[in-house]
Design an enzyme around this catalytic site. Structure first.
Site, PDB file in Angstrom:
ATOM      1  N   LYS A 109     -16.103  -7.210   4.932  1.00  8.82           N
ATOM      2  CA  LYS A 109     -14.986  -8.079   5.276  1.00  8.82           C
ATOM      3  C   LYS A 109     -14.832  -8.439   6.483  1.00  8.82           C
ATOM      4  CE  LYS A 109     -11.583  -7.163   1.951  1.00  8.82           C
ATOM      5  NZ  LYS A 109     -10.540  -6.499   1.358  1.00  8.82           N
TER       6      LYS A 109
ATOM      7  N   ARG B 276      -2.542  -5.540  -8.771  1.00  8.93           N
ATOM      8  CA  ARG B 276      -1.525  -6.322  -8.598  1.00  8.93           C
ATOM      9  C   ARG B 276      -1.364  -7.533  -9.606  1.00  8.93           C
ATOM     10  NH1 ARG B 276      -3.198  -8.052  -3.141  1.00  8.93           N
ATOM     11  NH2 ARG B 276      -5.115  -7.528  -4.290  1.00  8.93           N
TER      12      ARG B 276
ATOM     13  N   HIS C 133       0.888  -1.089  -0.104  1.00 11.64           N
ATOM     14  CA  HIS C 133       0.078  -0.077   0.120  1.00 11.64           C
ATOM     15  C   HIS C 133       0.708   1.270   0.030  1.00 11.64           C
ATOM     16  CE1 HIS C 133      -3.103  -2.674   2.226  1.00 11.64           C
ATOM     17  NE2 HIS C 133      -3.641  -2.505   0.878  1.00 11.64           N
TER      18      HIS C 133
ATOM     19  N   SER D  92      -3.290  -8.129   2.627  1.00 12.25           N
ATOM     20  CA  SER D  92      -3.328  -7.889   4.102  1.00 12.25           C
ATOM     21  C   SER D  92      -3.809  -9.345   4.641  1.00 12.25           C
ATOM     22  CB  SER D  92      -4.448  -6.873   4.469  1.00 12.25           C
ATOM     23  OG  SER D  92      -4.162  -5.508   4.079  1.00 12.25           O
TER      24      SER D  92
HETATM   25  N1  COA Z   1      -0.358  -3.940  -1.714  1.00 11.59           N
HETATM   26  C1  COA Z   1      -0.806  -5.094  -0.836  1.00 11.59           C
HETATM   27  N2  COA Z   1      -2.125  -5.342  -0.919  1.00 11.59           N
HETATM   28  C2  COA Z   1      -2.950  -4.865  -1.713  1.00 11.59           C
HETATM   29  C3  COA Z   1      -2.652  -3.776  -2.507  1.00 11.59           C
HETATM   30  C4  COA Z   1      -1.281  -3.394  -2.474  1.00 11.59           C
HETATM   31  N3  COA Z   1      -0.771  -2.423  -3.380  1.00 11.59           N
HETATM   32  N4  COA Z   1      -3.612  -3.211  -2.960  1.00 11.59           N
HETATM   33  C5  COA Z   1      -4.647  -3.902  -2.480  1.00 11.59           C
HETATM   34  N5  COA Z   1      -4.177  -4.606  -1.642  1.00 11.59           N
HETATM   35  C6  COA Z   1      -4.948  -5.817  -0.985  1.00 11.59           C
HETATM   36  C7  COA Z   1      -5.674  -5.415   0.451  1.00 11.59           C
HETATM   37  O1  COA Z   1      -4.601  -5.378   1.281  1.00 11.59           O
HETATM   38  C8  COA Z   1      -6.629  -6.516   0.145  1.00 11.59           C
HETATM   39  O2  COA Z   1      -6.278  -7.448   0.668  1.00 11.59           O
HETATM   40  P1  COA Z   1      -7.451  -8.508   1.614  1.00 11.59           P
HETATM   41  O3  COA Z   1      -8.458  -8.893   0.661  1.00 11.59           O
HETATM   42  O4  COA Z   1      -6.441  -9.773   2.004  1.00 11.59           O
HETATM   43  O5  COA Z   1      -7.893  -7.720   2.917  1.00 11.59           O
HETATM   44  C9  COA Z   1      -7.171  -6.595  -1.143  1.00 11.59           C
HETATM   45  O6  COA Z   1      -5.919  -6.232  -1.812  1.00 11.59           O
HETATM   46  C10 COA Z   1      -8.270  -5.675  -1.424  1.00 11.59           C
HETATM   47  O7  COA Z   1      -8.963  -5.012  -0.404  1.00 11.59           O
HETATM   48  P2  COA Z   1      -9.236  -3.254  -0.339  1.00 11.59           P
HETATM   49  O8  COA Z   1      -7.936  -2.348  -0.675  1.00 11.59           O
HETATM   50  O9  COA Z   1      -9.772  -3.201   1.114  1.00 11.59           O
HETATM   51  O10 COA Z   1     -10.279  -3.075  -1.503  1.00 11.59           O
HETATM   52  P3  COA Z   1     -11.859  -3.716  -1.320  1.00 11.59           P
HETATM   53  O11 COA Z   1     -11.801  -4.370  -2.602  1.00 11.59           O
HETATM   54  O12 COA Z   1     -12.199  -4.308  -0.054  1.00 11.59           O
HETATM   55  O13 COA Z   1     -12.747  -2.335  -1.499  1.00 11.59           O
HETATM   56  C11 COA Z   1     -13.129   0.091  -0.883  1.00 11.59           C
HETATM   57  C12 COA Z   1     -12.695  -1.384  -0.399  1.00 11.59           C
HETATM   58  C13 COA Z   1     -13.385   1.009   0.438  1.00 11.59           C
HETATM   59  C14 COA Z   1     -12.548   0.621  -1.890  1.00 11.59           C
HETATM   60  C15 COA Z   1     -14.765  -0.350  -1.264  1.00 11.59           C
HETATM   61  O14 COA Z   1     -15.350  -1.450  -0.441  1.00 11.59           O
HETATM   62  C16 COA Z   1     -15.641   1.000  -1.514  1.00 11.59           C
HETATM   63  O15 COA Z   1     -15.474   1.694  -2.189  1.00 11.59           O
HETATM   64  N6  COA Z   1     -16.417   1.117  -0.244  1.00 11.59           N
HETATM   65  C17 COA Z   1     -17.250   2.216  -0.044  1.00 11.59           C
HETATM   66  C18 COA Z   1     -18.697   1.921  -0.514  1.00 11.59           C
HETATM   67  C19 COA Z   1     -19.065   2.088  -1.930  1.00 11.59           C
HETATM   68  O16 COA Z   1     -18.755   3.131  -2.312  1.00 11.59           O
HETATM   69  N7  COA Z   1     -19.286   1.094  -2.664  1.00 11.59           N
HETATM   70  C20 COA Z   1     -19.392   1.072  -3.859  1.00 11.59           C
HETATM   71  C21 COA Z   1     -18.127   1.002  -4.502  1.00 11.59           C
HETATM   72  S1  COA Z   1     -18.259   0.135  -6.124  1.00 11.59           S
END
Ligand code: COA
Length: 162
Positions: A41, A90, A17, A128
């Site tokens: 989640k 990724r 991140h 994560s």
């Molecule tokens: N390096 C390491 N890990 C990474 C990474 C990076 N560069 N980029 C993403 N990841 C990982 C995260 O650690 C996470 O891993 P996990 O699943 O093991 O926890 C995973 O990739 C993706 O998770 P995250 O980044 O938290 O994204 P998400 O898909 O859960 O989405 C939001 C989170 C906040 C963007 C999304 O839920 C949101 O927009 N919520 C608000 C409500 C909304 O507007 N909804 C409509 C949107 S479609």
């Protein structure tokens, strides 16, 4: 002044991140790391801890702030006067989910674009969830998260064992 929003659950923030944070600052003048509660989640760490750890992990970057947000991402982005959403991409496996979110956000918010950045290849497999699993079994964490995050995770799992 171009402002970017980098949203995620950050449970916890990893070196992958922060690699994306560094890359984002080459494109945006200011960056807001926006931490979502994301109850779907069932995050391990409470939102206040995730915000605090993200602040610690990004403390050496100028022009970065971290805050929690609730509700729709696009509404939050507008409320902060920001110009774009940043997401890390990724592997091919990320693509479908990211594609869906980016198009949905653009559909409901009109002009709002999502910028996808690729982390350094050394973090291309990092999530994560992997970090939490390592912490749960006492594995090495320092290559994947900053020392403060590693310490907090160890404390968390040590506490849950006792
Ligand atoms: N390096 C390491 N890990 C990474 C990474 C990076 N560069 N980029 C993403 N990841 C990982 C995260 O650690 C996470 O891993 P996990 O699943 O093991 O926890 C995973 O990739 C993706 O998770 P995250 O980044 O938290 O994204 P998400 O898909 O859960 O989405 C939001 C989170 C906040 C963007 C999304 O839920 C949101 O927009 N919520 C608000 C409500 C909304 O507007 N909804 C409509 C949107 S479609």
């Amino acid at each position: 002044m171009r402002i970017g929003v980098y949203p995620g659950t950050f449970d916890p923030i990893t070196r992958g991140h922060t690699d994306i944070v560094a890359r984002s600052l080459q494109l945006f003048d200011r960056l807001i790391v926006a931490v979502a509660p994301n109850p779907r989640k069932e995050p391990l760490l409470p939102i206040n801890d995730r915000v605090e750890l993200a602040q610690i992990a990004t403390k050496n970057f100028a022009h970065v702030e971290v805050e929690a947000f609730n509700g729709l991402l696009v509404e939050y982005v507008h409320s902060r006067g920001a110009h774009g959403i940043i997401r890390g991409l990724r592997a091919l496996s990320d693509f479908e989910h990211e594609f869906q979110m980016a198009l949905l956000n653009r559909k409901i918010a009109g002009q709002l674009e999502t910028v996808f950045l690729m982390p350094s290849e050394e973090y291309s497999y990092l999530t994560s969830s992997i970090v939490k699993e390592l912490a749960m079994f006492g594995g090495p964490l320092e290559d994947f998260v900053c020392p403060e995050v590693a310490q907090r995770l160890r404390q968390w799992y040590d506490g849950s064992k006792s």
